[in-house]
Design an enzyme around this catalytic site. Structure first.
Site, PDB file in Angstrom:
ATOM      1  N   ASP A  50      43.549  50.706  47.309  1.00 29.44           N
ATOM      2  CA  ASP A  50      43.931  51.438  46.109  1.00 29.44           C
ATOM      3  C   ASP A  50      43.844  50.408  44.976  1.00 29.44           C
ATOM      4  OD1 ASP A  50      45.302  53.370  44.408  1.00 29.44           O
ATOM      5  OD2 ASP A  50      47.003  52.004  44.567  1.00 29.44           O
TER       6      ASP A  50
ATOM      7  N   ASP B  30      49.800  50.805  47.376  1.00 32.71           N
ATOM      8  CA  ASP B  30      51.114  50.302  46.975  1.00 32.71           C
ATOM      9  C   ASP B  30      52.228  51.248  47.409  1.00 32.71           C
ATOM     10  OD1 ASP B  30      50.553  52.281  45.222  1.00 32.71           O
ATOM     11  OD2 ASP B  30      51.079  51.195  43.399  1.00 32.71           O
TER      12      ASP B  30
ATOM     13  N   ASP C 298      50.302  56.877  47.775  1.00 31.08           N
ATOM     14  CA  ASP C 298      49.276  56.668  48.801  1.00 31.08           C
ATOM     15  C   ASP C 298      49.730  57.103  50.194  1.00 31.08           C
ATOM     16  OD1 ASP C 298      47.435  55.500  46.996  1.00 31.08           O
ATOM     17  OD2 ASP C 298      48.571  53.644  47.057  1.00 31.08           O
TER      18      ASP C 298
END
Length: 639
Positions: free
Chosen positions: A339, A532, A536
């Site tokens: 990410d 993080d 996600d």
């Protein structure tokens, strides 16, 4: 560790730690051997020798026999305790009294040494993580009193003096504080936390006394959750551990059957031919030797220990594996997807360029812009104010009117100031053709009294550690790297180019990220996803191994990730993979070594080339070698 077919049953463990039992047996065994060798008269009758060696046998033999009986009652007939009991009683039956004692004595010594090794691996984790203070200093009735942390309610004020550990999670009341986070994150540099920042249980106050408003009860603190993860990690077995468990269930009865065949087959052969002379006690001895050598201790103890040591080593680096299975799975990863925001980048805007024009200098531009933005809570406004303060700019009082999504109108020292994006300027009749803007950055334009004064360019920049992270992954052979982001494609591409990652896809919703990961998995890739942890969670759960970054305070990350990296350092991803690979190599060495040596000595035993003494030494020796090999990882450096 496995409840059956392991070398770590509780009764035997307690018995093994009673060194006086071992010392008594050993002393009596040596004394008996010496008296026998010196032909001491009173020791010569067989009944005397038998009684002597039975007394020598009981301190070490009884715990193993009782363990074997306990297992048989639970319908677990084939285990190494049964093997040892049969072998030692058989040795008594054929008159090999000293060897009967030796079988149990060396087995118990080996057991005890293995337990010390297991305890060391366990303590490695316990010492590292169990840093919970015994008390908390809480404000009650106008004065500070010491109470157990579990009695502190959410929202109370606690005090932590310099040198003390933080007992509960909370937010900082003081202006700022310096905290040593090494127990939680493995970071050596103390962390600076500003007023209102989150402080977690287990951190160490280094500078001065600090005060917190508690935000979570004791049982839900970040530290308690970490301890829970580590304690549960040993119950999630790696494939090798599950294989050994299944293997032991088949292996032990097969070995007992082979030992019986070693005794019976020569008897049958001798019945049909006179050329072969059969002596029952000789072949019984060979069968017993075969039984002792075949004990699968080395495998059963060293493989779980190998994974446990790996989990312990990783936690030293602030990497929490939720089980041996993930330590194994991470070694299979061939594709790493990151990410972008908060993982590879700081998630905070930084000023990258300042343009001024129409006779306005840089100081005037920054003064007006920062004064206009000083009341806004927007991350971009905060970044501009921080940049101006860093450059010694004075902030002036301003009357402001914020236009969400566009910008701010402000009156500063009788000047009308506009600060915002290009459409906002155009709506206000300001010509912005002089501004050279790049789509990969965010541009804030400023006009003073209807005249263009300049612009500031801001971007979310990569973390200092991100370059190292990508370099380390490529060094260990992982170059199938991707970036996924909800940010604009131009911004994502720019970050990808900076870090040397060509597959950088922007403009994605969380559901589209999940679809991308699924597509990669369908193309037979073993996906490691690094996020993080906040938005996600779905992708972390979908990937082969989900790694949450800096997820110490994030419930979503801790729940859905398989591995939690407690720092904001993406380079720890490569460290986690290296530890996984090292652990897998050690486990493979243990399996190959233990099985290889066993087969050689088993064949020698069946052919009558090995005595019971040698069999016991071989069994304990191989187990100890495997244990020592498993412990190697605790001393390895992965930086």
């Amino acid at each position: 560790m496995a409840q059956h077919n392991t070398c770590s049953h509780s009764h035997c463990h307690h018995a093994a730690t009673n060194w006086w039992c071992v010392a008594l047996s050993f002393t009596m065994l040596i004394a008996g051997l010496v008296m026998n060798y010196c032909h001491i008269n009173w020791f010569q009758p067989q009944a005397t020798r038998l009684a002597w060696f039975i007394v020598a046998y009981l301190p070490v033999g009884f715990p193993v026999i009782s363990e074997a009986w306990e297992n048989i009652r639970q319908k677990d007939i084939f285990n190494e305790f049964t093997l040892m009991t049969i072998a030692s009683i058989g040795a008594f039956a054929i008159g090999e009294y000293p060897e009967a004692v030796a079988v149990m004595l060396f087995y118990i010594v080996g057991e005890t040494l293995q337990h010390h090794a297991v305890d060391r691996a366990t303590n490695n984790i316990a010492q590292l993580l169990d840093v919970r203070p015994e008390h908390a200093t809480v404000m009650r009735n106008g004065k500070y009193t010491q109470v157990p942390p579990a009695e502190v309610a959410v929202g109370e004020t606690i005090e932590i003096r310099a040198g003390e550990r933080v007992p509960l999670d909370g937010t900082l009341i003081d202006e700022d504080a310096l905290l040593d986070t090494s127990a939680l994150t493995g970071e050596s540099i103390p962390r600076h936390i500003a007023k209102g920042g989150e402080v977690l249980a287990g951190m160490l106050a280094t500078g001065s006394t600090l005060h917190l408003h508690t935000t979570r009860p004791h049982s839900e603190s970040a530290l308690s959750r970490i301890l829970k993860i580590v304690n549960e990690a040993s119950s999630r077995k790696a494939p090798a551990e599950l294989f050994i468990r299944r293997f032991a269930r088949v292996y032990t009865p097969a070995v007992i059957l082979l030992a019986l065949l070693i005794i019976i087959v020569p008897a049958i052969v001798s019945a049909f031919t006179t050329a072969f002379h059969y002596t029952f006690s000789d072949w019984l001895y060979r069968g017993l030797v075969f039984l002792v050598i075949s004990c699968p201790c080395a495998l059963v103890i060293s493989i779980p220990l190998g994974y446990f040591a790996g989990i312990g080593r990783a936690s030293r680096y602030g990497i929490l594996f939720k089980g041996g299975n993930y330590l194994y799975a991470i070694t299979k990863g061939d594709c790493v997807i990151f990410d972008k925001t908060g993982t590879l980048t700081s998630g905070q805007f930084n000023v990258t360029n300042v343009q001024h024009c129409n006779g306005f200098d840089k100081t005037t531009l920054l003064t007006m812009l920062a004064s206009a933005e000083s009341h806004s809570t927007h991350p971009i406004a905060k970044a501009i104010v921080a940049y101006a303060s860093h450059h010694g700019i004075t902030i002036h009082p301003a009357q402001t009117d914020e236009k969400p999504g566009y910008g701010i109108e402000a009156i500063i020292n009788q000047h009308k100031v506009l600060a915002g994006n290009i459409p906002f300027m155009q709506n206000n009749g300001i010509d912005t053709t002089d501004i050279k803007s790049d789509t990969a950055v965010t541009t804030v334009v400023c006009a003073i009294d209807g005249k263009l004064a300049g612009a500031i360019m801001l971007a979310d920049t990569p973390k200092e550690d991100s370059h190292k992270a990508i370099m380390k992954l490529k060094q260990i052979g992982l170059d199938n790297l991707h970036i996924l982001s909800g940010d604009k494609q131009e911004v994502t591409t720019a970050i990808g180019n900076t870090l040397g990652i060509t597959n950088a896809i922007g403009g994605l919703l969380p559901s589209e990220k999940a679809k991308y990961v699924e597509t990669m998995a369908q193309a037979d890739h073993n996906v490691i996803f690094v996020g993080d942890g906040m938005n996600d969670a779905p992708v972390l759960a979908l990937s082969n191994v989900g790694i949450a970054m800096g997820g110490l305070g994030s419930d979503a990350a801790i729940e859905s990730a398989d591995v939690v990296i407690q720092t904001d350092s993406p380079s720890r991803v490569a460290t986690a993979i290296q530890i996984g690979r090292s652990t897998s190599n050690i486990v493979k060495q243990n399996i190959i070594g233990a099985v290889g040596i066993k087969i050689i000595i088993l064949l020698a035993g069946a052919m009558g080339c090995v005595s019971l003494w040698a069999a016991v030494f071989a069994d304990v020796g191989v187990a100890m070698l495997a244990v020592l090999n498993s412990m190697r990882i605790l001393g390895k450096n992965f930086n």
